[in-house]
Scaffold this motif. Sequence first.
Motif, PDB file in Angstrom:
ATOM      1  N   CYS A  71       5.634   6.589 -16.566  1.00 38.04           N
ATOM      2  CA  CYS A  71       5.930   5.145 -16.616  1.00 38.04           C
ATOM      3  C   CYS A  71       6.556   4.675 -15.305  1.00 38.04           C
ATOM      4  O   CYS A  71       6.202   3.616 -14.782  1.00 38.04           O
ATOM      5  CB  CYS A  71       6.860   4.830 -17.786  1.00 38.04           C
ATOM      6  N   ALA A  72       7.497   5.452 -14.795  1.00 37.36           N
ATOM      7  CA  ALA A  72       8.187   5.069 -13.554  1.00 37.36           C
ATOM      8  C   ALA A  72       7.241   5.035 -12.360  1.00 37.36           C
ATOM      9  O   ALA A  72       7.435   4.233 -11.443  1.00 37.36           O
ATOM     10  CB  ALA A  72       9.341   6.038 -13.286  1.00 37.36           C
ATOM     11  N   GLU A  73       6.232   5.878 -12.358  1.00 38.55           N
ATOM     12  CA  GLU A  73       5.294   5.946 -11.239  1.00 38.55           C
ATOM     13  C   GLU A  73       4.129   4.969 -11.365  1.00 38.55           C
ATOM     14  O   GLU A  73       3.350   4.810 -10.424  1.00 38.55           O
ATOM     15  CB  GLU A  73       4.750   7.370 -11.113  1.00 38.55           C
ATOM     16  N   THR A  74       4.004   4.308 -12.507  1.00 41.63           N
ATOM     17  CA  THR A  74       2.894   3.388 -12.735  1.00 41.63           C
ATOM     18  C   THR A  74       3.127   2.075 -12.000  1.00 41.63           C
ATOM     19  O   THR A  74       4.184   1.464 -12.128  1.00 41.63           O
ATOM     20  CB  THR A  74       2.715   3.134 -14.249  1.00 41.63           C
ATOM     21  N   ALA A  75       2.130   1.664 -11.233  1.00 42.37           N
ATOM     22  CA  ALA A  75       2.238   0.431 -10.456  1.00 42.37           C
ATOM     23  C   ALA A  75       1.519  -0.739 -11.119  1.00 42.37           C
ATOM     24  O   ALA A  75       1.929  -1.885 -10.958  1.00 42.37           O
ATOM     25  CB  ALA A  75       1.667   0.659  -9.053  1.00 42.37           C
ATOM     26  N   ALA A  76       0.458  -0.471 -11.848  1.00 44.36           N
ATOM     27  CA  ALA A  76      -0.347  -1.531 -12.453  1.00 44.36           C
ATOM     28  C   ALA A  76       0.379  -2.132 -13.663  1.00 44.36           C
ATOM     29  O   ALA A  76       1.352  -1.567 -14.171  1.00 44.36           O
ATOM     30  CB  ALA A  76      -1.703  -0.976 -12.867  1.00 44.36           C
ATOM     31  N   THR A  77      -0.113  -3.274 -14.115  1.00 42.10           N
ATOM     32  CA  THR A  77       0.451  -3.932 -15.297  1.00 42.10           C
ATOM     33  C   THR A  77      -0.639  -4.128 -16.342  1.00 42.10           C
ATOM     34  O   THR A  77      -1.817  -3.874 -16.086  1.00 42.10           O
ATOM     35  CB  THR A  77       1.052  -5.303 -14.920  1.00 42.10           C
ATOM     36  N   GLY A  78      -0.251  -4.587 -17.513  1.00 37.08           N
ATOM     37  CA  GLY A  78      -1.201  -4.874 -18.579  1.00 37.08           C
ATOM     38  C   GLY A  78      -1.989  -3.650 -18.994  1.00 37.08           C
ATOM     39  O   GLY A  78      -1.480  -2.525 -18.974  1.00 37.08           O
ATOM     40  N   VAL A  79      -3.232  -3.864 -19.363  1.00 38.15           N
ATOM     41  CA  VAL A  79      -4.112  -2.783 -19.810  1.00 38.15           C
ATOM     42  C   VAL A  79      -4.225  -1.707 -18.739  1.00 38.15           C
ATOM     43  O   VAL A  79      -4.144  -0.514 -19.040  1.00 38.15           O
ATOM     44  CB  VAL A  79      -5.514  -3.334 -20.187  1.00 38.15           C
ATOM     45  N   GLU A  80      -4.384  -2.116 -17.491  1.00 38.40           N
ATOM     46  CA  GLU A  80      -4.522  -1.132 -16.408  1.00 38.40           C
ATOM     47  C   GLU A  80      -3.257  -0.287 -16.261  1.00 38.40           C
ATOM     48  O   GLU A  80      -3.337   0.908 -15.975  1.00 38.40           O
ATOM     49  CB  GLU A  80      -4.874  -1.822 -15.085  1.00 38.40           C
ATOM     50  N   GLY A  81      -2.106  -0.885 -16.477  1.00 31.80           N
ATOM     51  CA  GLY A  81      -0.850  -0.137 -16.414  1.00 31.80           C
ATOM     52  C   GLY A  81      -0.735   0.882 -17.535  1.00 31.80           C
ATOM     53  O   GLY A  81      -0.286   2.015 -17.318  1.00 31.80           O
ATOM     54  N   VAL A  82      -1.146   0.497 -18.739  1.00 30.48           N
ATOM     55  CA  VAL A  82      -1.121   1.430 -19.875  1.00 30.48           C
ATOM     56  C   VAL A  82      -2.027   2.619 -19.573  1.00 30.48           C
ATOM     57  O   VAL A  82      -1.645   3.777 -19.768  1.00 30.48           O
ATOM     58  CB  VAL A  82      -1.543   0.724 -21.185  1.00 30.48           C
ATOM     59  N   LEU A  83      -3.219   2.335 -19.086  1.00 26.78           N
ATOM     60  CA  LEU A  83      -4.167   3.411 -18.781  1.00 26.78           C
ATOM     61  C   LEU A  83      -3.670   4.293 -17.635  1.00 26.78           C
ATOM     62  O   LEU A  83      -3.829   5.517 -17.681  1.00 26.78           O
ATOM     63  CB  LEU A  83      -5.544   2.827 -18.466  1.00 26.78           C
ATOM     64  N   GLU A  84      -3.061   3.682 -16.627  1.00 33.89           N
ATOM     65  CA  GLU A  84      -2.522   4.467 -15.514  1.00 33.89           C
ATOM     66  C   GLU A  84      -1.414   5.399 -16.001  1.00 33.89           C
ATOM     67  O   GLU A  84      -1.368   6.574 -15.616  1.00 33.89           O
ATOM     68  CB  GLU A  84      -1.989   3.547 -14.412  1.00 33.89           C
ATOM     69  N   THR A  85      -0.537   4.885 -16.855  1.00 31.38           N
ATOM     70  CA  THR A  85       0.537   5.719 -17.410  1.00 31.38           C
ATOM     71  C   THR A  85      -0.063   6.900 -18.170  1.00 31.38           C
ATOM     72  O   THR A  85       0.386   8.042 -18.021  1.00 31.38           O
ATOM     73  CB  THR A  85       1.450   4.895 -18.336  1.00 31.38           C
ATOM     74  N   THR A  86      -1.085   6.634 -18.954  1.00 25.44           N
ATOM     75  CA  THR A  86      -1.731   7.704 -19.724  1.00 25.44           C
ATOM     76  C   THR A  86      -2.354   8.746 -18.816  1.00 25.44           C
ATOM     77  O   THR A  86      -2.226   9.947 -19.065  1.00 25.44           O
ATOM     78  CB  THR A  86      -2.793   7.105 -20.669  1.00 25.44           C
ATOM     79  N   ARG A  87      -3.041   8.302 -17.765  1.00 26.57           N
ATOM     80  CA  ARG A  87      -3.644   9.261 -16.836  1.00 26.57           C
ATOM     81  C   ARG A  87      -2.574  10.149 -16.211  1.00 26.57           C
ATOM     82  O   ARG A  87      -2.735  11.371 -16.112  1.00 26.57           O
ATOM     83  CB  ARG A  87      -4.439   8.534 -15.747  1.00 26.57           C
TER      84      ARG A  87
END
Length: 188
Positions: A71-87
């Motif tokens: 979560c701390a390393e995720t830069a995107a927001t919204g749907v893209e942020g959720v997916l980035e956190t998951t990756r």
Amino acid sequence: MPVPSRRVVSAERVVQGGCVFFLRNATLDMNALADSLSVSRATLYRVVHSRDRLLGDVLWRLAERLLTRACAETAATGVEGVLETTRRFAVGVRQARPFRAFLRAEPATAARVLFTPAGGVHARVVDAQKGILVAAAGDPTWSPADLDGAAFLYVRIVESMLYAELIHGRRADPATAERAARAVLEAC
């Protein structure tokens, strides 16, 4: 004759000790853990109730660290942020050698602890995912209506990808899982 005093250990200390033991050994041996904590096995079970519950607490504690970092390393927001956190989280899980060794050595225990109330991991992951969705809903272009349902379905998709070998003996395609996860998020 004096009665020997009982050594008391907190649940937090047991979970901390369990994390250290698990990271070193890719399992939890309750006798060895009790010895390392300088308590009896009976005292250990009095505190944690069962090996499955302690494994669940340990696995959740370790996963929570990975998820917090993702979560701390995720830069995107919204749907893209959720997916980035998951990756990011999925990469951490795949790189966690003790965890992967545990899945191979104790698949039935792992499934029970990860997916059922016996270990309580799944429910905590769904709650954490709900929090991620709430945070991502701050993006005005996306606002999920059914957070509980979306979090549950999203987690099941991610679990299906992360634990495909445990569930059905073959590797899952991360791209397919991400498309399915995106569809859940976009349907909210």
